[in-house]
Design an enzyme around this catalytic site. Structure first.
Site, PDB file in Angstrom:
ATOM      1  N   TYR A  92       1.156  -1.458   0.006  1.00 35.24           N
ATOM      2  CA  TYR A  92      -0.155  -0.102   0.104  1.00 35.24           C
ATOM      3  C   TYR A  92       0.799   1.752   0.047  1.00 35.24           C
ATOM      4  CZ  TYR A  92      -3.733  -2.390  -0.035  1.00 35.24           C
ATOM      5  OH  TYR A  92      -5.116  -3.909  -0.362  1.00 35.24           O
ATOM      6  N   SER A 134     -14.275  -4.680 -13.995  1.00 36.25           N
ATOM      7  CA  SER A 134     -14.636  -5.573 -14.237  1.00 36.25           C
ATOM      8  C   SER A 134     -15.511  -6.492 -13.875  1.00 36.25           C
ATOM      9  CB  SER A 134     -13.242  -7.033 -14.040  1.00 36.25           C
ATOM     10  OG  SER A 134     -13.296  -6.816 -12.389  1.00 36.25           O
ATOM     11  N   LEU A 167     -13.774  -0.731 -21.503  1.00 36.96           N
ATOM     12  CA  LEU A 167     -12.636  -1.448 -22.821  1.00 36.96           C
ATOM     13  C   LEU A 167     -13.456  -2.536 -23.541  1.00 36.96           C
ATOM     14  CD1 LEU A 167      -8.514  -1.254 -22.345  1.00 36.96           C
ATOM     15  CD2 LEU A 167     -10.832   0.192 -23.801  1.00 36.96           C
ATOM     16  N   HIS A 173     -14.068   0.817  -0.399  1.00 39.24           N
ATOM     17  CA  HIS A 173     -13.575  -0.337  -0.365  1.00 39.24           C
ATOM     18  C   HIS A 173     -12.026   1.035   0.743  1.00 39.24           C
ATOM     19  CE1 HIS A 173     -14.481  -3.186  -3.967  1.00 39.24           C
ATOM     20  NE2 HIS A 173     -15.669  -2.705  -3.190  1.00 39.24           N
TER      21      HIS A 173
HETATM   22  C1  BV8 Z   1     -17.685  -9.123   1.619  1.00 40.44           C
HETATM   23  C2  BV8 Z   1      -8.976  -3.441  -1.598  1.00 40.44           C
HETATM   24  C3  BV8 Z   1     -18.817 -10.269   2.866  1.00 40.44           C
HETATM   25  C4  BV8 Z   1      -8.838  -2.041  -2.131  1.00 40.44           C
HETATM   26  C5  BV8 Z   1     -10.753  -4.414  -2.878  1.00 40.44           C
HETATM   27  C6  BV8 Z   1     -14.842 -16.256  -0.339  1.00 40.44           C
HETATM   28  C7  BV8 Z   1     -14.208 -15.171   1.141  1.00 40.44           C
HETATM   29  C8  BV8 Z   1     -14.605 -14.152   1.101  1.00 40.44           C
HETATM   30  C9  BV8 Z   1     -15.402 -13.829   0.562  1.00 40.44           C
HETATM   31  C10 BV8 Z   1     -16.131 -14.133  -0.606  1.00 40.44           C
HETATM   32  C11 BV8 Z   1     -15.357 -15.245  -1.396  1.00 40.44           C
HETATM   33  N1  BV8 Z   1     -16.610 -15.348  -2.473  1.00 40.44           N
HETATM   34  C12 BV8 Z   1     -16.728 -14.449  -2.850  1.00 40.44           C
HETATM   35  C13 BV8 Z   1     -16.678 -13.016  -1.872  1.00 40.44           C
HETATM   36  C14 BV8 Z   1     -16.693 -11.961  -1.687  1.00 40.44           C
HETATM   37  C15 BV8 Z   1     -16.115 -11.250  -1.907  1.00 40.44           C
HETATM   38  C16 BV8 Z   1     -15.565 -11.110  -3.823  1.00 40.44           C
HETATM   39  O1  BV8 Z   1     -16.161 -10.380  -4.231  1.00 40.44           O
HETATM   40  N2  BV8 Z   1     -14.912 -11.637  -4.392  1.00 40.44           N
HETATM   41  C17 BV8 Z   1     -14.290 -11.837  -5.620  1.00 40.44           C
HETATM   42  C18 BV8 Z   1     -13.020 -12.024  -5.996  1.00 40.44           C
HETATM   43  C19 BV8 Z   1     -14.634 -13.470  -6.658  1.00 40.44           C
HETATM   44  N3  BV8 Z   1     -15.518  -9.981  -2.203  1.00 40.44           N
HETATM   45  C20 BV8 Z   1     -15.601  -9.475  -0.501  1.00 40.44           C
HETATM   46  O2  BV8 Z   1     -14.878  -9.986   0.470  1.00 40.44           O
HETATM   47  C21 BV8 Z   1     -16.196  -7.831   0.269  1.00 40.44           C
HETATM   48  N4  BV8 Z   1     -16.387  -8.043   1.151  1.00 40.44           N
HETATM   49  O3  BV8 Z   1     -18.272  -9.810   0.977  1.00 40.44           O
HETATM   50  O4  BV8 Z   1     -17.619  -9.588   2.953  1.00 40.44           O
HETATM   51  C22 BV8 Z   1     -19.124  -9.863   4.615  1.00 40.44           C
HETATM   52  C23 BV8 Z   1     -20.561  -9.628   5.101  1.00 40.44           C
HETATM   53  C24 BV8 Z   1     -20.655  -9.902   6.252  1.00 40.44           C
HETATM   54  C25 BV8 Z   1     -19.777  -9.509   7.522  1.00 40.44           C
HETATM   55  C26 BV8 Z   1     -18.071  -9.297   6.710  1.00 40.44           C
HETATM   56  C27 BV8 Z   1     -18.358  -9.135   5.779  1.00 40.44           C
HETATM   57  C28 BV8 Z   1     -14.463  -7.011   0.095  1.00 40.44           C
HETATM   58  C29 BV8 Z   1     -14.514  -6.315  -1.469  1.00 40.44           C
HETATM   59  C30 BV8 Z   1     -13.496  -5.701  -0.828  1.00 40.44           C
HETATM   60  C31 BV8 Z   1     -11.954  -6.430  -1.355  1.00 40.44           C
HETATM   61  N5  BV8 Z   1     -10.975  -4.899  -1.550  1.00 40.44           N
HETATM   62  N6  BV8 Z   1      -9.805  -3.953  -2.586  1.00 40.44           N
HETATM   63  C32 BV8 Z   1      -7.508  -2.252  -2.837  1.00 40.44           C
HETATM   64  O5  BV8 Z   1      -6.248  -2.914  -2.875  1.00 40.44           O
HETATM   65  O6  BV8 Z   1      -7.564  -1.975  -4.345  1.00 40.44           O
HETATM   66  S1  BV8 Z   1     -11.181  -5.408  -4.093  1.00 40.44           S
HETATM   67  C33 BV8 Z   1     -10.066  -5.151  -5.975  1.00 40.44           C
HETATM   68  O7  BV8 Z   1     -11.168  -5.553  -6.856  1.00 40.44           O
HETATM   69  C34 BV8 Z   1     -10.108  -3.314  -5.629  1.00 40.44           C
HETATM   70  O8  BV8 Z   1     -10.511  -2.883  -5.266  1.00 40.44           O
HETATM   71  C35 BV8 Z   1     -11.264  -3.269  -6.800  1.00 40.44           C
HETATM   72  O9  BV8 Z   1     -11.938  -2.497  -6.422  1.00 40.44           O
HETATM   73  C36 BV8 Z   1     -12.000  -4.841  -7.280  1.00 40.44           C
HETATM   74  C37 BV8 Z   1     -12.416  -4.522  -8.110  1.00 40.44           C
HETATM   75  O10 BV8 Z   1     -11.831  -4.553  -9.384  1.00 40.44           O
HETATM   76  P1  BV8 Z   1     -12.221  -3.027 -10.243  1.00 40.44           P
HETATM   77  O11 BV8 Z   1     -12.421  -2.150  -9.852  1.00 40.44           O
HETATM   78  O12 BV8 Z   1     -13.545  -3.731 -11.426  1.00 40.44           O
HETATM   79  O13 BV8 Z   1     -10.376  -3.633 -11.395  1.00 40.44           O
HETATM   80  P2  BV8 Z   1     -10.861  -4.856 -12.553  1.00 40.44           P
HETATM   81  O14 BV8 Z   1      -9.070  -4.871 -12.014  1.00 40.44           O
HETATM   82  O15 BV8 Z   1     -10.965  -5.780 -11.889  1.00 40.44           O
HETATM   83  O16 BV8 Z   1     -11.194  -4.019 -13.771  1.00 40.44           O
HETATM   84  C38 BV8 Z   1     -10.835  -3.258 -14.399  1.00 40.44           C
HETATM   85  C39 BV8 Z   1     -11.501  -2.882 -15.571  1.00 40.44           C
HETATM   86  O17 BV8 Z   1     -11.434  -1.652 -16.196  1.00 40.44           O
HETATM   87  C40 BV8 Z   1     -12.138  -4.205 -16.759  1.00 40.44           C
HETATM   88  O18 BV8 Z   1     -13.354  -4.764 -16.886  1.00 40.44           O
HETATM   89  C41 BV8 Z   1     -10.999  -2.964 -17.734  1.00 40.44           C
HETATM   90  O19 BV8 Z   1     -11.640  -4.239 -18.845  1.00 40.44           O
HETATM   91  C42 BV8 Z   1     -11.578  -1.886 -17.288  1.00 40.44           C
HETATM   92  N7  BV8 Z   1     -10.632  -0.886 -18.001  1.00 40.44           N
HETATM   93  C43 BV8 Z   1      -9.610  -0.787 -18.332  1.00 40.44           C
HETATM   94  N8  BV8 Z   1      -9.238   0.145 -18.674  1.00 40.44           N
HETATM   95  C44 BV8 Z   1      -9.759   0.409 -19.084  1.00 40.44           C
HETATM   96  C45 BV8 Z   1     -10.542   0.680 -19.181  1.00 40.44           C
HETATM   97  N9  BV8 Z   1     -12.718   1.122 -19.619  1.00 40.44           N
HETATM   98  C46 BV8 Z   1     -12.033   1.869 -19.763  1.00 40.44           C
HETATM   99  N10 BV8 Z   1     -11.010   2.481 -19.700  1.00 40.44           N
HETATM  100  C47 BV8 Z   1      -9.685   2.507 -19.309  1.00 40.44           C
HETATM  101  N11 BV8 Z   1      -8.915   3.338 -20.003  1.00 40.44           N
END
Ligand code: BV8
Length: 224
Positions: free
Chosen positions: A53, A173, A198, A105
């Protein structure tokens, strides 16, 4: 007054030079989520997580908003629309462009005490045993919502989506919940839905309209 909810992801900041998570060579290609974005990872190796971080905080401090951030600020300041920005991003670029945003987040600029929940402005470099200014315990951590932790402001976000007329997702995403589920909530609320990206995302199927292209070009054209 028409109510618009905008959900932004890492893609809106990509053209400001900040890496996304799941694109080619993204952050999750360089680091294991379990090691740097979970409370368990922080307990196991706080120095590794602070290093991850600290590097991102320095990059964000050197980044500037791009035309997409500025266009959303114009939209938010325009008369005639009630615009709420909900961001998954932690980089602060929406505020730097003049917007207000709900940070579900957390923020790189924030520090949180794991012992007493006190929050304070994070130093550029946080280190292991960072002292909490309130309770003095050595329990400072980045004020970031990690996997398995509850995102911030969920009730407020749900209220905004339930009342919105238009829901727009920009640069996400659609792979991380609960943010990835917001478009379904918008559909239940009868809102129109638009995805700007994108390429296809994991939730493209749930959006009525799509604009494809880089956010810094597509968002200003859509706003203006
Ligand atoms: C929760 C930290 C419940 C900040 C992040 C098993 C165990 C535990 C939880 C889970 C589990 N299975 C599922 C879950 C839920 C889990 C989850 O969803 N997992 C996924 C992987 C399946 N979620 C959680 O754990 C959440 N909490 O569920 O809590 C709970 C209930 C009761 C009590 C307590 C808890 C917490 C989720 C937050 C996690 N923290 N990050 C940091 O370090 O930054 S998440 C991480 O992914 C990032 O923060 C980001 O915000 C998030 C999403 O990513 P994107 O922003 O979409 O970025 P990505 O790279 O993926 O995509 C980029 C996109 O941009 C693409 O589509 C690309 O095409 C596009 N792009 C690129 N360039 C451009 C563009 N578009 C336009 N123009 C461009 N130029």
């Amino acid at each position: 007054m028409p109510k618009i909810v905008l959900l932004t992801g890492a893609g809106i900041s990509a053209e400001s030079g900040l890496g996304t998570f799941r694109d080619e060579g993204g952050l999750w290609a360089q680091h294991r989520i379990e090691d740097v974005a979970t409370p368990e990872g922080f307990a196991r190796n706080p120095a590794l997580v602070h290093g991850f971080y600290n590097a991102r905080r320095a990059q964000a401090a050197a980044a500037t908003p791009n035309a997409a951030h500025h266009a959303l600020a114009r939209l938010q300041q325009a008369d005639g629309f009630d615009v709420t920005i909900v961001t998954q991003n932690v980089d602060g670029l929406h505020e730097m462009a003049g917007s207000t945003a709900i940070h579900m987040h957390g923020e790189l600029s924030g520090a949180l005490c794991a012992a007493c929940d006190h929050r304070w402005p994070a130093p550029l470099e946080m280190s292991v045993g960072e002292p909490c200014p309130a309770c003095k315990a050595p329990t400072g951590r980045p004020d970031i919502v990690w996997f398995g932790e509850m995102p911030y402001h969920m009730d407020t976000i749900a209220d905004h989506i339930a009342e919105c007329d238009l829901f727009v997702a920009i640069g996400t995403s659609g792979q991380v919940y609960p943010a990835a589920g917001f478009v379904q909530e918008a559909n239940y609320a009868g809102a129109h839905t638009l995805e700007i990206n994108l390429r296809d995302s994991d939730t493209s199927h749930a959006f009525r309209d799509h604009l494809v292209g880089p956010a810094s070009q597509v968002v200003p054209r859509w706003v203006d």
